[in-house]
Design a protein around this motif. Structure first.
Motif, short mmCIF file in Angstrom:
data_model
loop_
_atom_site.label_atom_id
_atom_site.label_comp_id
_atom_site.label_asym_id
_atom_site.label_seq_id
_atom_site.Cartn_x
_atom_site.Cartn_y
_atom_site.Cartn_z
N GLU A 1 13.93 52.32 83.59
CA GLU A 1 12.51 52.68 83.42
C GLU A 1 12.29 54.12 83.85
OE1 GLU A 1 10.04 50.04 85.62
OE2 GLU A 1 8.15 51.03 85.09
N ASP B 1 2.77 44.90 80.47
CA ASP B 1 3.29 45.21 81.81
C ASP B 1 2.18 45.43 82.83
OD1 ASP B 1 5.26 45.51 83.75
OD2 ASP B 1 5.41 47.67 83.44
N GLN C 1 -0.04 41.14 89.53
CA GLN C 1 -0.36 42.57 89.66
C GLN C 1 -1.69 42.96 89.05
OE1 GLN C 1 2.96 45.00 88.39
NE2 GLN C 1 4.43 43.84 89.62
N HIS D 1 3.20 41.01 84.63
CA HIS D 1 3.25 40.47 86.01
C HIS D 1 1.88 39.91 86.36
CE1 HIS D 1 7.01 42.83 87.05
NE2 HIS D 1 6.58 43.50 85.98
N ARG E 1 14.54 40.72 89.72
CA ARG E 1 13.54 41.79 89.46
C ARG E 1 14.16 42.99 88.77
NH1 ARG E 1 8.62 42.37 92.61
NH2 ARG E 1 7.42 43.68 91.24
N HIS F 1 14.14 44.30 84.65
CA HIS F 1 13.80 45.68 84.30
C HIS F 1 15.07 46.50 84.17
CE1 HIS F 1 10.22 44.11 86.42
NE2 HIS F 1 9.51 44.94 85.68
N LEU G 1 7.28 55.19 90.01
CA LEU G 1 7.72 53.79 90.14
C LEU G 1 8.04 53.32 91.57
CD1 LEU G 1 8.45 51.10 88.85
CD2 LEU G 1 10.75 51.99 88.45
#
Ligand code: GUN
Ligand code: ZN
Length: 444
Positions: A237, A326, A84, A81, A206, A234, A95
């Motif tokens: 996770e 990531d 980020q 990302h 997303r 995603h 998360l």
């Protein structure tokens, strides 16, 4: 035809994959020349082999000598990302809280195109310093964040995939699109950028919790209309995320089935994380041709869980897997650091990830997940000249430890455990040197 100015030879140790180490074992998987050379012409790799014969056949070509440094394909980051970077190392959350407390506020700033342009430049600078020449990149839900990223990548001539995050619920209002606007904006961006120079578009819902069924449906339609695009999202996770997904999609038997229902599974789909899959999901992924991005430093930092490399990648009908930083759930731009954490995660599951396999995932594996395996990810004739030069003795400790390395595998594994961006001596993309550690600035 290439002109004489874009024809040159790099001389050093070369190594490349000639097979998949998960299938044929480490030694049969590589071609290694202690005194090797790579021939570059017109941005492409023309030849790789022993230096003496390569050079004898091209007596007038300029040669860049890298001594005993290792020349290999650039790293490919399968999931990252770019907005980020500013939340790397955000403390203390798992998360869902991490998204709300740190990530969404950071992503809100990307409504400003100038802010996005600055962030894209910083991000690509860090990629090149770390030898990452291609990546699959999440932007934010703002279309201007995608324009900023692709413009910066295009200027450097990089092969990159990216997409606008589609997100129409469970996030701050400023970040939400709708099923319709997410579709319309993504379509406009596809028409503007997909296939332009070395750029590919990734349709980017997303994840299931931040998209309504209507939005996932729209994402599936978009992919069917533009099947050469990638899909990235995603999946599975964290256990909290799994619980939340079950509340939001009560009829779905499991997580993958949500994406299956909307036509988001298949070759070119790239699922980030995939830690808590059930056996049906694993079998269905194997049958589908979809890929997985393994995000080790993110999984340990956010506390999400331990990836099951052995189960997913070894044996017949393995799932294509790419290595991913990531950022900014992940904590390192370094593929060495990323491979190190992957090794540690595998150890905790009782499986030792051989360095041949780790480097394969970080190059060929990621390139395959991004459907770019015929163009990048390996040092072989016909591939684009995206290459890195690794200084195998970049710190006093590494130099000392290398004094006791007995073979290529030990040398490569020492880099995994001890090296960082200081080991990247040069980064080439499309035959252009874009980073040189000895020069003062990246992005030459
Ligand atoms: N799941 C949904 N969005 C994100 C994100 O930005 N980072 C990580 N690590 N997981 C996610
Ligand atoms: Zn992610």
């Amino acid at each position: 035809m290439s002109s004489s100015s874009d024809r040159f030879i790099l001389r050093g140790q070369t190594w490349a994959f000639v097979g998949d180490p998960f299938e044929v074992g480490p030694d049969a998987a590589v071609s290694h020349h202690v005194d090797g050379a790579v021939v570059v012409a017109g941005g492409m790799i023309e030849d790789v082999g022993p230096a003496a014969s390569i050079i004898a056949r091209r007596p007038d070509w300029p040669i860049k000598h890298y001594g005993d440094a290792l020349i290999m394909a650039g790293f490919v980051d399968a999931h990252v990302h770019y907005p980020q970077v500013e939340v790397i190392g955000a403390y203390g959350e798992q998360l869902l809280e991490w998204l709300n407390r740190y990530t969404f506020p950071a992503e809100m700033k990307f409504s400003d195109p100038d802010y996005a342009a600055g962030a894209a430049e910083l991000f690509l600078d860090q990629c090149l310093r770390n030898g990452i020449t291609s990546a699959s990149v999440y932007c934010t839900s703002h279309p201007q964040s995608v324009d900023a990223f692709f413009s910066a990548a295009q200027k450097l001539g990089l092969r990159m995939a990216a997409g606008k995050v589609m997100m129409d619920r469970n996030a701050p209002d400023q970040l939400l699109d709708t099923a319709q606007t997410g579709y319309d904006q993504s379509k406009t961006l596809i028409e503007r950028w997909h296939g332009m120079d070395r750029l590919s578009y990734a349709v980017t819902p997303r994840f299931a919790p931040t998209s309504t069924p209507a939005q996932l449906e729209a994402a599936g339609v978009l992919w069917r209309e533009h099947p050469t695009c990638l899909v990235q999202t995603h999946m599975s996770e964290s256990l909290f995320e799994l619980e939340w997904m079950r509340e939001l999609y009560p009829d779905a038997p499991d997580y993958l089935s949500v994406y299956e229902r909307y036509g988001l599974v298949g070759e070119g789909a790239n699922f980030g994380h995939c830690i808590h899959l059930n056996s049906r999901e694993i079998a269905a992924l194997k049958a589908s041709g979809s890929g997985i991005s393994h995000c080790p430093t993110s999984n340990t930092f956010i506390g999400s869980g331990l990836f099951k490399m052995n189960e997913l990648r070894e044996g017949a009908r393995a799932i294509p897997i790419g290595m991913a930083t990531d950022i900014g759930g992940g904590t390192s731009f370094s593929m060495f650091g990323t491979m190190k954490t992957s090794y540690e995660i595998c150890q905790l599951r009782g499986y030792s990830l051989h360095p041949a396999k780790a480097y394969y995932l970080a190059t060929v594996g990621s390139a395959d997940v991004l459907r770019m395996g015929d163009k990048i990810g390996n040092l072989k004739p016909g591939h684009e000249a995206d290459m890195i030069v690794i200084d195998l003795k970049s710190t006093p400790l590494i130099a000392a430890r290398m004094g006791h390395a007995n073979d290529l595998w030990e040398a490569l594994f020492i880099q995994v455990i001890l090296a960082d961006d200081r080991a990247i001596r040069a980064t080439y993309s499309g035959g252009r040197k874009l980073y040189d550690r000895c020069a003062s600035a990246a992005l030459a």
